[in-house]
Each structure stands twice: as structure tokens, then as C-alpha cells.
Design an enzyme around this catalytic site. Structure first.
Site, PDB file in Angstrom:
ATOM      1  N   LYS A  27      -7.466  -4.685  13.331  1.00 20.43           N
ATOM      2  CA  LYS A  27      -6.527  -3.734  13.501  1.00 20.43           C
ATOM      3  C   LYS A  27      -5.860  -4.629  15.388  1.00 20.43           C
ATOM      4  CE  LYS A  27      -5.242  -1.024   9.994  1.00 20.43           C
ATOM      5  NZ  LYS A  27      -4.301  -1.580   9.269  1.00 20.43           N
ATOM      6  N   TYR A  71     -12.811  -2.215  11.239  1.00 25.34           N
ATOM      7  CA  TYR A  71     -11.946  -1.843  11.237  1.00 25.34           C
ATOM      8  C   TYR A  71     -11.119  -2.137  12.534  1.00 25.34           C
ATOM      9  CZ  TYR A  71      -7.918   1.287  10.247  1.00 25.34           C
ATOM     10  OH  TYR A  71      -6.247   2.209   9.954  1.00 25.34           O
ATOM     11  N   SER A  75      -3.905   0.281  14.651  1.00 27.30           N
ATOM     12  CA  SER A  75      -4.279   1.596  14.083  1.00 27.30           C
ATOM     13  C   SER A  75      -4.458   1.638  16.236  1.00 27.30           C
ATOM     14  CB  SER A  75      -5.046   1.225  13.496  1.00 27.30           C
ATOM     15  OG  SER A  75      -5.986   2.867  13.869  1.00 27.30           O
ATOM     16  N   GLY A 118       0.844  -1.331  -0.029  1.00 34.61           N
ATOM     17  CA  GLY A 118      -0.027   0.479  -0.024  1.00 34.61           C
ATOM     18  C   GLY A 118       1.004   1.303   0.122  1.00 34.61           C
ATOM     19  N   ASN A 170       1.880  -2.227   5.561  1.00 33.70           N
ATOM     20  CA  ASN A 170       0.911  -1.100   5.716  1.00 33.70           C
ATOM     21  C   ASN A 170      -0.586  -1.404   5.116  1.00 33.70           C
ATOM     22  OD1 ASN A 170       0.792   1.919   5.663  1.00 33.70           O
ATOM     23  ND2 ASN A 170       0.724   1.592   3.022  1.00 33.70           N
TER      24      ASN A 170
END
Ligand code: NAP
Length: 246
Positions: free
Chosen positions: A158, A154, A141, A12, A89
Site C-alpha cells: 500500500k 500489505y 490503506s 474487486g 480497488n
């Protein structure tokens, strides 16, 4: 030069934190692989790296696809002869409150953010184990640590990355492979650009350092963990968040 002759793959890395990280590693002497879904973005970034005089190649790969991850690592080894550093990433968001979150949005985020880390790590670690050297850095994150309304998929992905990081750290420690996570707070990139101004103001009010982070703030932490300075650090989560979560 902290990374002279090292070979680093950053997934990424056509833009945002990934691009800043690839650049930071290249500045320290690493040969870098710019990998992304976005082919146009890869070409643009690669052109910049070449103009700046850094050794880099581009590989289009969707990290959520096992065979793409395999090919990414194989092309790296074919071009540069080794893979020393992997920065997982690539990541996406598909935000909504849980009651409205579709199965497709759940699956998409888990596939890229969590399965993508599994795919690329599994492909890379085989080579790292043989050469008795590796540095794996997973971009988690702050949301995986403290949660955030509208980000169930999300946050789960993470938090999963953090658990995965600790397992890889334990399984490969004797092979001189370290595996750590970096947990950024809120960073100025395309991902946060879409947040309304009001939301950004509310976020900044919760950050002791009173600003969002920059991609370079994150890249500096990744560089440290990728370097020999961090040779005895494994299974850790490095928070880069201006003090928002301690
Ligand atoms: P970004 O600007 O959106 O960049 C992410 C890059 O990953 C894009 O170039 C994207 O390509 C690519 N990508 C998406 N899906 C992919 C896939 N399946 N395979 C390969 N590449 C893929 O995001 P960012 O803000 O730099 O975020 C980078 C990482 O940091 C992510 O893991 C993110 O979760 C994490 N992070 C970000 C923040 C923040 O505040 N920005 C905070 C904490 C953690 P396309 O453009 O084609 O989709």
C-alpha cells in the site's frame, strides 16, 4: 448527476468497498464495469445493478495478470466506447508476523495489491491519454502510512501504491489525467470481519470518531476524486479513517 455518460471500471467490485464504490458511481450516472476474480460474485452484483436500473457489465479478471488487465480495459472500451475512470480497488491480505511470513504470502500480496495497480493503470492510461481525460483512484490503506504489526507485505504494497500514484500523477498531468489515492482506515467488510472482537475493540479505541468506517464512507471519497469537482487535485492521498491517522 456528477458522472453522467462517464465509464468507470472498479476492480474487486463483487463485494465490499469496490461494490459500494461502483454503486455510488452508478448513482451519479456512470456506466460501470464490475470486475473481480469471483465470477459468482460478479453475477450476483450485476443482477442487483440491473434490477436497480443501472447500466453495468461484468468482466472476470485477475488484476495480478497483465493480460487480464489488458482484456478488462479492452472489453470496457468495446462495450462502452471509452474508459474515463479507473478505481484500482482489488486487494488481499495474508497477515503474519515477519518472522513467520512465507515468501508465497509476500509475493501474493505484492502481486495483487501493487502489481495489479500497475497492470490496470498501464492498460487504461493509453486510452485515457488519447482522449485527454482520465481519473485514476487507487485504494491504498492507513496501514501503508502508519504500519501495522503482522502486515509487512500489505503495508509495503500500500505504501508502494502511494508512491506509484504520485508518479502517474506527474507523468500524465498534462493529458488531463488525475491520479489520487484513497487511504481508508478500518472499514466493515469481509476483510475486517475475520478480526477477533477484542482486536476490533482495541482499534475503535484508537479512532477519534469511535467507530469503524463503512464502505459507503470510502465510496463517497472516491466519487469526489472521480468527479470534475476534483479536477485540480492530483497526486494526493485522501485519508478516510475517522481521524485515526492525521
Ligand atoms: P474484500 O471485501 O475482500 O473485497 C475485495 C474483492 O477483491 C473481493 O471480491 C476479491 O475477490 C477481489 N479480489 C481479490 N483478489 C483479486 C484479484 N487478483 N483480481 C481481482 N479481484 C480480486 O475487501 P475490501 O475490504 O472491500 O477491500 C477493498 C480494498 O480496500 C482493498 O484494496 C483493501 O486493501 C482496501 N482497504 C480495505 C480496508 C478495510 O478495512 N476493509 C482498509 C483499508 C484499505 P475474492 O473474494 O474472490 O477474493
Amino acid at each position: 448527476m456528477l458522472l453522467k455518460d462517464k465509464v468507470a471500471v472498479v476492480t474487486g467490485s463483487a463485494q465490499g468497498i469496490g461494490k459500494a464504490t461502483a454503486l455510488r458511481l452508478a448513482k451519479e450516472g456512470a456506466k460501470v464495469v464490475i470486475s473481480d476474480l469471483n465470477e459468482e460474485g460478479i453475477s450476483r452484483t450485476l443482477k442487483e445493478f440491473e434490477e436497480w436500473g443501472y447500466e453495468a457489465i461484468g468482466v472476470k479478471a485477475d488484476v495480478s495478470r497483465h493480460e487480464d488487465a489488458q482484456r478488462l480495459v479492452e472489453e470496457t472500451v468495446r462495450s462502452f466506447g471509452a474508459i474515463h475512470i479507473l478505481v484500482n480497488n482489488a486487494g488481499i491480505t495474508r497477515d503474519s508476523l515477519l518472522v513467520r511470513m512465507s515468501e508465497a504470502d509476500w509475493d501474493a500480496v505484492i502481486a495483487v495489491n501493487l502489481k495489479g495497480v500497475f497492470n490496470c493503470t498501464k492498460a487504461a492510461v493509453r486510452y485515457m491519454a488519447k482522449q485527454r481525460y482520465g481519473r485514476i483512484i487507487n485504494i491504498a490503506s492507513i496501514v501503508g502510512e502508519m504500519g501495522n504489526v503482522g502486515q509487512a507485505n500489505y503495508a509495503a504494497s500500500k505504501a508502494g501504491v502511494i508512491g506509484f500514484t504520485k508518479v502517474v500523477a506527474r507523468e500524465f498531468a498534462t493529458r488531463n489525467i488525475t491520479c489520487n489515492a484513497v487511504a481508508p482506515g478500518f472499514i466493515v467488510t469481509a476483510m475486517t470481519e475475520k478480526l477477533p472482537e477484542k482486536v476490533k475493540e482495541t482499534l475503535i479505541a484508537q479512532i477519534p470518531m469511535e467507530r469503524l468506517g463503512t464502505p459507503e464512507d470510502v465510496a463517497n471519497g472516491v466519487l469526489f476524486l472521480a468527479s470534475d469537482l476534483a479536477g485540480y487535485i492530483t497526486g494526493q492521498v485522501l485519508n478516510i479513517n475517522g481521524g485515526m491517522y492525521m
